[in-house]
Design a protein around this motif. Structure first.
Motif, PDB file in Angstrom:
ATOM      1  N   ARG A  64       5.600   7.102   5.481  1.00  0.00           N
ATOM      2  CA  ARG A  64       5.832   6.472   4.190  1.00  0.00           C
ATOM      3  C   ARG A  64       5.161   7.310   3.124  1.00  0.00           C
ATOM      4  O   ARG A  64       4.258   8.090   3.408  1.00  0.00           O
ATOM      5  CB  ARG A  64       5.198   5.078   4.167  1.00  0.00           C
ATOM      6  CG  ARG A  64       5.797   4.093   5.137  1.00  0.00           C
ATOM      7  CD  ARG A  64       6.916   3.355   4.474  1.00  0.00           C
ATOM      8  NE  ARG A  64       7.509   2.340   5.344  1.00  0.00           N
ATOM      9  CZ  ARG A  64       8.473   1.525   4.937  1.00  0.00           C
ATOM     10  NH1 ARG A  64       8.921   1.579   3.708  1.00  0.00           N
ATOM     11  NH2 ARG A  64       9.009   0.647   5.757  1.00  0.00           N
TER      12      ARG A  64
ATOM     13  N   PRO B 196      -0.950   8.133   4.505  1.00  0.00           N
ATOM     14  CA  PRO B 196       0.149   7.862   5.445  1.00  0.00           C
ATOM     15  C   PRO B 196       0.157   8.803   6.635  1.00  0.00           C
ATOM     16  O   PRO B 196       0.366   8.368   7.772  1.00  0.00           O
ATOM     17  CB  PRO B 196       1.403   8.059   4.589  1.00  0.00           C
ATOM     18  CG  PRO B 196       0.959   7.898   3.194  1.00  0.00           C
ATOM     19  CD  PRO B 196      -0.463   8.344   3.133  1.00  0.00           C
TER      20      PRO B 196
ATOM     21  N   TRP C 110       8.996  -3.133   5.569  1.00  0.00           N
ATOM     22  CA  TRP C 110       7.924  -2.724   6.473  1.00  0.00           C
ATOM     23  C   TRP C 110       8.018  -3.502   7.773  1.00  0.00           C
ATOM     24  O   TRP C 110       8.244  -4.715   7.761  1.00  0.00           O
ATOM     25  CB  TRP C 110       6.569  -2.972   5.813  1.00  0.00           C
ATOM     26  CG  TRP C 110       6.179  -1.913   4.847  1.00  0.00           C
ATOM     27  CD1 TRP C 110       6.777  -1.659   3.634  1.00  0.00           C
ATOM     28  CD2 TRP C 110       5.144  -0.949   4.993  1.00  0.00           C
ATOM     29  NE1 TRP C 110       6.158  -0.591   3.021  1.00  0.00           N
ATOM     30  CE2 TRP C 110       5.141  -0.149   3.836  1.00  0.00           C
ATOM     31  CE3 TRP C 110       4.192  -0.684   5.984  1.00  0.00           C
ATOM     32  CZ2 TRP C 110       4.244   0.899   3.643  1.00  0.00           C
ATOM     33  CZ3 TRP C 110       3.297   0.350   5.784  1.00  0.00           C
ATOM     34  CH2 TRP C 110       3.333   1.135   4.632  1.00  0.00           C
TER      35      TRP C 110
ATOM     36  N   LEU D 294      -1.221   0.496   9.021  1.00  0.00           N
ATOM     37  CA  LEU D 294      -1.819   0.637   7.689  1.00  0.00           C
ATOM     38  C   LEU D 294      -3.084  -0.202   7.572  1.00  0.00           C
ATOM     39  O   LEU D 294      -4.133   0.277   7.117  1.00  0.00           O
ATOM     40  CB  LEU D 294      -0.803   0.219   6.620  1.00  0.00           C
ATOM     41  CG  LEU D 294      -1.301   0.262   5.178  1.00  0.00           C
ATOM     42  CD1 LEU D 294      -1.735   1.665   4.786  1.00  0.00           C
ATOM     43  CD2 LEU D 294      -0.229  -0.234   4.225  1.00  0.00           C
TER      44      LEU D 294
ATOM     45  N   TRP E   7      -4.469   7.928  -1.287  1.00  0.00           N
ATOM     46  CA  TRP E   7      -3.226   7.296  -0.858  1.00  0.00           C
ATOM     47  C   TRP E   7      -2.177   8.323  -0.456  1.00  0.00           C
ATOM     48  O   TRP E   7      -1.324   8.051   0.382  1.00  0.00           O
ATOM     49  CB  TRP E   7      -2.675   6.386  -1.952  1.00  0.00           C
ATOM     50  CG  TRP E   7      -3.401   5.091  -2.080  1.00  0.00           C
ATOM     51  CD1 TRP E   7      -4.150   4.665  -3.141  1.00  0.00           C
ATOM     52  CD2 TRP E   7      -3.448   4.024  -1.116  1.00  0.00           C
ATOM     53  NE1 TRP E   7      -4.663   3.421  -2.891  1.00  0.00           N
ATOM     54  CE2 TRP E   7      -4.240   2.997  -1.665  1.00  0.00           C
ATOM     55  CE3 TRP E   7      -2.897   3.839   0.155  1.00  0.00           C
ATOM     56  CZ2 TRP E   7      -4.491   1.803  -0.987  1.00  0.00           C
ATOM     57  CZ3 TRP E   7      -3.149   2.654   0.825  1.00  0.00           C
ATOM     58  CH2 TRP E   7      -3.935   1.656   0.258  1.00  0.00           C
TER      59      TRP E   7
ATOM     60  N   CYS F 201       2.568   2.796   0.585  1.00  0.00           N
ATOM     61  CA  CYS F 201       1.442   2.241   1.353  1.00  0.00           C
ATOM     62  C   CYS F 201       0.521   1.438   0.452  1.00  0.00           C
ATOM     63  O   CYS F 201       0.092   0.344   0.804  1.00  0.00           O
ATOM     64  CB  CYS F 201       0.647   3.357   2.019  1.00  0.00           C
ATOM     65  SG  CYS F 201       1.550   4.201   3.307  1.00  0.00           S
TER      66      CYS F 201
ATOM     67  N   TRP G 235      -0.289  -2.506   0.772  1.00  0.00           N
ATOM     68  CA  TRP G 235      -1.663  -2.947   0.959  1.00  0.00           C
ATOM     69  C   TRP G 235      -2.056  -3.952  -0.129  1.00  0.00           C
ATOM     70  O   TRP G 235      -2.551  -5.029   0.156  1.00  0.00           O
ATOM     71  CB  TRP G 235      -2.610  -1.745   0.937  1.00  0.00           C
ATOM     72  CG  TRP G 235      -4.043  -2.118   0.931  1.00  0.00           C
ATOM     73  CD1 TRP G 235      -4.885  -2.099  -0.148  1.00  0.00           C
ATOM     74  CD2 TRP G 235      -4.829  -2.603   2.023  1.00  0.00           C
ATOM     75  NE1 TRP G 235      -6.132  -2.522   0.208  1.00  0.00           N
ATOM     76  CE2 TRP G 235      -6.130  -2.842   1.540  1.00  0.00           C
ATOM     77  CE3 TRP G 235      -4.550  -2.860   3.379  1.00  0.00           C
ATOM     78  CZ2 TRP G 235      -7.155  -3.320   2.353  1.00  0.00           C
ATOM     79  CZ3 TRP G 235      -5.577  -3.334   4.185  1.00  0.00           C
ATOM     80  CH2 TRP G 235      -6.862  -3.562   3.670  1.00  0.00           C
TER      81      TRP G 235
ATOM     82  N   HIS H 215      -9.306   3.673   1.606  1.00  0.00           N
ATOM     83  CA  HIS H 215      -8.129   4.410   1.108  1.00  0.00           C
ATOM     84  C   HIS H 215      -8.598   5.423   0.083  1.00  0.00           C
ATOM     85  O   HIS H 215      -8.409   5.289  -1.116  1.00  0.00           O
ATOM     86  CB  HIS H 215      -7.075   3.473   0.524  1.00  0.00           C
ATOM     87  CG  HIS H 215      -7.622   2.405  -0.369  1.00  0.00           C
ATOM     88  ND1 HIS H 215      -8.006   2.637  -1.651  1.00  0.00           N
ATOM     89  CD2 HIS H 215      -7.848   1.101  -0.136  1.00  0.00           C
ATOM     90  CE1 HIS H 215      -8.421   1.501  -2.197  1.00  0.00           C
ATOM     91  NE2 HIS H 215      -8.361   0.566  -1.303  1.00  0.00           N
TER      92      HIS H 215
ATOM     93  N   GLU I 107       4.160  -1.074  11.404  1.00  0.00           N
ATOM     94  CA  GLU I 107       3.682  -0.271  10.279  1.00  0.00           C
ATOM     95  C   GLU I 107       2.546  -0.982   9.554  1.00  0.00           C
ATOM     96  O   GLU I 107       1.547  -0.363   9.181  1.00  0.00           O
ATOM     97  CB  GLU I 107       4.832   0.000   9.303  1.00  0.00           C
ATOM     98  CG  GLU I 107       5.842   0.998   9.783  1.00  0.00           C
ATOM     99  CD  GLU I 107       6.975   1.152   8.775  1.00  0.00           C
ATOM    100  OE1 GLU I 107       7.247   2.291   8.355  1.00  0.00           O
ATOM    101  OE2 GLU I 107       7.594   0.134   8.399  1.00  0.00           O
TER     102      GLU I 107
END
Length: 322
Positions: free
Chosen positions: A48, A41, A17, A25, A37, A53, A57, A34, A21
């Motif tokens: 991604r 993205p 990453w 995120l 998921w 992701c 995270w 979120h 990015e």
DNA sequence: AACGGAATCAACCGCCGGTTG
DNA sequence: ACAACCGGCGGTTGATTCCGT
């Protein structure tokens, strides 16, 4: 140490990453949670897959996640828990606030496995001489579970209050700020932090009902954290209050940081306005509405390319807590 | 200084269980 | 009841760094 970046046949980026990015995120999840998921993205402007992701995270970007050296205490706990439960990394991680399961797993394979092999007696003596903290944690969780079942008010909080389905982010943030008991549940900052991060508490309200079972699971995890924290100096580095402050609308520029102009935010807020309350309306991903140049993808950047660092955390600490 | 093996750790992969329609 | 979807988990991989020779 990390796979170099590359694109798979579906055009999804894989491998390491980049700070940019990460920033995208982090900014997106901090601001919007979120809820999904798989769709995140695209909305966040990342090429991604959702799993990637989520992993990024959970293991790196989530507030409160600890990096680096494990303390002796933590190592002892990992060894003890592993003796009792085996490779249940996620369970072990839940009892080590701030540690990601992946990191615990890595640490076990690289350090602790050998240590236990070399010192089987040490770990066995410890196991026998001390009351198992895991058992304590289990007991605590069971008693929490019982109290949850016994308490009508707890169930009411699931079935007859906004918490059940429609708990808005605003409400949750306010809960975490004033720490007042809600429906018979004493909300500590840390338990709320766990609650927030696990599914963001309201995470599944879009498209999925937040079921009683799921809520209980998350609550128990939260209580497990709380009980460990009572007797342990370990605590998340970033409090939920700090996290909740992200709900703040203060986007004032901070010195030395690259800020994307407010227009980018304004556009996104226009998007929210067009669809009503982003958090309480059913999640409908209407991609046709979002033009290719939709500014989400260039949402606020905290990455200072002069020094090559992501200053997100510093910025967040400077934001007023209200 | 150069080389090779060991160690480290971020990220990927595939499976499983829960939820939803 | 069933299939599809999704999130989460644990095992594994592989690039990079470390360290000994």
């Amino acid at each position: 140490m990390v796979r170099g970046p590359f694109y798979d046949k579906n055009g999804l980026k894989k491998g390491a990453w980049t700070p940019e990015e990460d920033c995208k995120l982090k900014s997106f999840v901090q601001r919007h949670g979120h809820s999904n998921w798989c769709k995140l993205p695209k909305l966040a402007g990342l090429s991604r897959c959702g799993k990637s992701c989520r992993l990024r995270w959970v293991n790196h970007l989530q507030p409160g996640v600890k990096r680096g050296n494990f303390t002796k205490e933590e190592e002892d706990l990992i060894i003890k828990f592993h003796e009792e439960a085996g490779n249940k990394w996620s369970m072990i991680a839940r009892n080590l606030p701030g540690r990601a399961d992946n990191e615990i797993k890595n640490h076990w394979h690289t350090h602790l496995k050998k240590y236990v092999k070399q010192n089987p007696k040490t770990s066995e003596v410890k196991k026998q001489s001390e009351t198992s903290q895991l058992c304590k944690a289990k007991e605590n969780r069971e008693s929490e579970s019982e109290s949850l079942h016994a308490s009508d008010s707890s169930h009411q909080s699931l079935e007859s209050t906004p918490l059940s389905k429609e708990l808005s982010s605003t409400k949750l943030f306010s809960l975490s700020r004033d720490h007042s008991p809600v429906n018979g549940i004493n909300c500590t900052e840390d338990s709320l932090a766990s609650l927030e991060t696990s599914e963001n508490a309201f995470g599944n309200m879009h498209g999925k009902k937040y079921t009683k079972r799921r809520f209980e699971t998350e609550s128990l995890h939260a209580s497990a954290h709380y009980h460990i924290l009572e007797s342990s100096p370990l605590s998340p580095e970033v409090s939920s209050a700090k996290f909740s402050s992200l709900g703040s609308t203060d986007h004032s520029p901070k010195p030395g940081i690259n800020w994307i102009e407010e227009d980018s935010l304004a556009s996104f807020e226009t998007f929210e306005e067009a669809f009503g309350d982003f958090w309480t309306e059913p999640f409908v991903a209407d991609y046709t509405y979002i033009p290719d140049e939709f500014p989400i993808s260039q949402y606020i950047s905290y990455y200072d390319d002069r020094i090559g660092l992501d200053l997100f955390d510093q910025v967040m600490q400077e934001l007023p807590k209200n």
